[in-house]
Scaffold this active site. Structure first.
Site: not given
Ligand code: NDP
Length: 293
Positions: A54, A98, A121
């Site tokens: 990412k 995460q 997200d």
């Protein structure tokens, strides 16, 4: 093999070129670059790999990227305080925490604490609600990436039977909702299957579009796929593999060779949905930045 590959690399590079050009334009107009932050708690090999990817990808399109690493011993209260700081920092457009988190931290509390406008997200229930109502918002990155892929290859979805295997909050449920919405890609008749589904193959054999997100390596084989189906493999599992220098190889939830022999289109693993998830995340970050501006 008869199926055409839905190539995550080609599509994500194309989308990244578009994002890069938009960011360059903002910077030429005197704006700062979009800023994405990733928070990682504890030591999880797979999480490190995802976050590194990412970071690399966000930098490659001209975003600022920061990774904040915290030890396994970080408390829930400390993480929530960090999220509060990120929520109020005006120089940060979006951030992700995460998953998975250490067991002593409630992932739901963490998801709920992220400011919806910075939830790149797309996991916050406020964004889920807007998505279900068909209102433009930050979509969950993996289903969003799959939509972008279907769009790129101009795959017809209207009126098709779509079967989604898996009902998780981050993949299965939003995927099913998006494929049934009144838009393109969408307008499918959707069936959502899960571990309690009886006679799974009855459903898969009727699927024009089959999305597999069970987390069980190679569970779907060609003999339960409808000839000519579009097969989207979301699974990513590290499987021990002594022949691989890393000691493991990555497997999808679909048995690629047998599925590719009957499908019309198929995503490979790796090189399919994983890359599209990152493209979805970058699109969301750019959207969060442009919305704020
Ligand atoms: P979860 O474990 O949260 O969900 C798995 C789902 O599959 C559950 O709903 C479960 O049913 C269902 N399931 C399990 N076994 C069966 C079975 N035998 N038949 C039918 N359904 C079954 O996983 P996620 O949704 O988070 O992830 C799924 C996979 O996708 C994983 O491999 C993960 O690593 C990968 N992934 C990949 C991403 C990417 O970028 N490519 C992003 C996110 C995830 P039940 O609800 O009844 O337990």
């Amino acid at each position: 093999m008869s199926a055409q590959i839905l190539d995550g690399k080609t599509v994500s590079e194309h989308l990244k070129d578009e994002i890069r050009a938009r960011i360059a334009k903002h910077i030429a107009n005197g704006q700062r670059a979009p800023h994405l932050v990733a928070v990682i708690v504890g030591n999880n090999g797979a999480s490190e790999t995802y976050v590194a990817s990412k970071e690399r990808n966000s930098k490659s399109v001209g975003m600022d990227s920061t990774v904040l690493r915290f030890p396994e011993t970080m408390t829930e209260a400390e993480l929530l305080a960090e999220i509060e700081r990120l929520n109020s920092d005006l120089s940060i457009d979006g951030f992700i925490v995460q998953l998975p988190l250490p067991k002593h931290i409630d992932a739901q509390k963490v998801t709920f604490a992220i400011k919806p406008e910075k939830d790149v997200d797309g996991f916050h229930p406020y964004n889920t609600g807007l998505m279900l109502k068909g209102i433009d918002t930050l979509l969950p990155a993996t289903p969003y990436g799959i939509l972008l892929m279907l769009e790129y290859y101009k795959i017809e979805t209207s009126g098709k039977n779509c079967v989604v295997i898996g009902r998780s909050d981050i993949v299965g449920k939003p995927m099913a909702a998006l494929m049934s919405r009144n838009a393109y890609p969408g307008n499918c008749t959707v069936t959502m299957c899960h571990s309690k589904t009886n006679n799974l193959e009855f459903y898969t054999k009727n699927a024009d579009i089959l999305v597999v997100a069970s987390g069980i390596p190679e569970m779907v084989k060609g003999d339960i796929i409808k000839p000519g189906a579009v097969v989207i493999d979301v699974g990513i599992t590290r499987v021990d593999d002594a022949s691989n220098p890393k000691g493991y190889s990555i497997k999808g939830d679909v048995h690629f060779e047998s599925a590719a022999a009957v499908a019309s289109y198929i995503t490979p693993v790796p090189g399919g949905v994983g890359l599209m998830t990152i493209a979805g995340l970058l699109q969301n970050t750019l959207k969060a930045y442009e919305t704020k501006k």
